[in-house]
Design a protein around this motif. Structure first.
Motif, short mmCIF file in Angstrom:
data_model
loop_
_atom_site.label_atom_id
_atom_site.label_comp_id
_atom_site.label_asym_id
_atom_site.label_seq_id
_atom_site.Cartn_x
_atom_site.Cartn_y
_atom_site.Cartn_z
N LYS A 209 0.85 -1.19 0.00
CA LYS A 209 0.00 0.00 0.00
C LYS A 209 0.88 1.24 0.00
O LYS A 209 1.69 1.45 0.92
N ASN A 210 0.77 2.07 -1.04
CA ASN A 210 1.59 3.28 -1.17
C ASN A 210 0.85 4.45 -0.51
O ASN A 210 -0.12 4.97 -1.07
N ASN A 211 1.31 4.87 0.65
CA ASN A 211 0.73 6.01 1.35
C ASN A 211 1.51 7.29 1.12
O ASN A 211 1.22 8.32 1.78
N GLU A 212 2.46 7.27 0.22
CA GLU A 212 3.24 8.46 -0.11
C GLU A 212 2.47 9.34 -1.10
O GLU A 212 1.48 8.90 -1.72
N VAL A 213 2.96 10.57 -1.24
CA VAL A 213 2.33 11.51 -2.18
C VAL A 213 2.91 11.33 -3.58
O VAL A 213 2.41 11.96 -4.53
N GLN A 214 3.94 10.49 -3.71
CA GLN A 214 4.57 10.24 -4.99
C GLN A 214 4.54 8.74 -5.28
O GLN A 214 4.33 7.91 -4.38
N ASP A 215 4.75 8.44 -6.55
CA ASP A 215 4.78 7.03 -6.95
C ASP A 215 6.04 6.36 -6.41
O ASP A 215 7.10 6.99 -6.28
N VAL A 216 5.91 5.07 -6.16
CA VAL A 216 7.06 4.25 -5.73
C VAL A 216 7.09 3.00 -6.60
O VAL A 216 6.10 2.64 -7.25
N SER A 217 8.23 2.34 -6.59
CA SER A 217 8.40 1.10 -7.36
C SER A 217 9.01 0.03 -6.45
O SER A 217 9.97 0.31 -5.72
N VAL A 218 8.43 -1.17 -6.55
CA VAL A 218 8.98 -2.32 -5.84
C VAL A 218 10.06 -2.92 -6.72
O VAL A 218 9.75 -3.51 -7.77
#
Length: 271
Positions: free
Chosen positions: A73-82
């Motif tokens: 679950k991405n709770n950041e304001v920016q995109d993330v990558s696994v």
């Protein structure tokens, strides 16, 4: 227990980060600088489940792949990558009475590069296999996540005790069938040896029955027509009940010549 958990996490980070740093060397920032490998807090939530697990706990079956489903679950304001997911198995150190742990096996790391937009979630399937002695170990799974700025983060995905077990044996397994045959042959040979060595000596041997005489051959019509002599000679029937004077006929007496007969007749007439 708390000390064991934190020490395990620390050892996992120390072992996994160098391998992840080698992968991060291939990823460059836009300005050409190296991406730093750090592990600060990241507003990312990861929950791990095992679809094939039982109600009694997670079991790692030797020789069979185990599937771990990571919900990110991405709770950041920016995109993330696994970037990828890896893990290891740990056991309590007997030298410290379980206060620390020792690494038993490092699991294979799998690369994903799955991008998760801000505020959204995604699921990642991580598969691994084990070949260990049956025992209880602590499974540590770590996910490496890169931010939009190119910073690499390590996030703990799972850190619980699991059981390493052997696969269930099947009755139709060729190895088990061969083992059953060997055991049955060995048991039969042992029983035969015990019988011939001890049991057979306790019972007297039965006397042999005399051999039966062969039955006489049946008398045929040809033998009956040929007479008793031929039948007796050929052994076509049993002649023991026939009297001897019937079987051995007396020889016929020979008559005197004719001259003698005429002389006797003339003497009687003259008288």
């Amino acid at each position: 227990m708390v000390a064991f958990r934190f020490s395990a996490l620390a050892l996992v980070a120390l072992r996994i980060l160098p391998a992840f740093a080698q992968l991060a060397e291939d990823v460059k920032a836009p300005d050409g600088q190296d991406i730093p490998v750090t592990s600060p807090k990241l507003n990312i939530g990861i929950s791990t489940s095992f679809p094939s697990s039982e109600i009694f706990g997670v079991k790692l079956v030797n020789g069979k792949p185990t599937e771990a489903l990571l919900s990110v679950k991405n709770n950041e304001v920016q995109d993330v990558s696994v970037a990828f997911v890896g893990g290891s198995l740990w056991a309590p150190d007997s030298r410290t009475n379980g206060e620390t742990s020792v690494n038993v096996r490092n699991l294979t790391s799998t690369r994903y590069n799955v991008r998760i937009p801000a505020g959204e979630a995604d699921s990642i399937s991580y598969n691994f296999a084990t070949e260990l002695h049956p025992q209880d170990l602590r499974l540590n799974l770590v996910a490496v996540i890169t931010s939009a700025e190119g910073v690499v983060y390590t996030v703990n995905a799972y850190n619980e005790t699991v059981s390493v077990v052997e696969p269930d044996a099947s009755l139709f397994d060729p190895q088990l069938i061969f083992l059953y045959i060997l055991l049955a042959a060995g048991f039969g040979g042992a029983c035969y040896f015990i019988y011939t060595t001890w049991v057979a000596t306790l019972f007297p041997q039965q006397a042999k029955k005399p051999a039966r005489k062969p039955l006489p051959a049946k008398k045929t019509e040809a033998d009956a027509a040929a007479g008793p002599d031929v039948a007796v000679a050929t052994g076509a029937f049993d002649a023991s009940w026939i009297p001897d004077h019937h079987i051995n006929r007396p020889e016929a007496r020979r008559l005197k010549s004719g001259g003698g007969a005429n002389t006797s007749r003339s003497k009687s007439r003259g008288a």
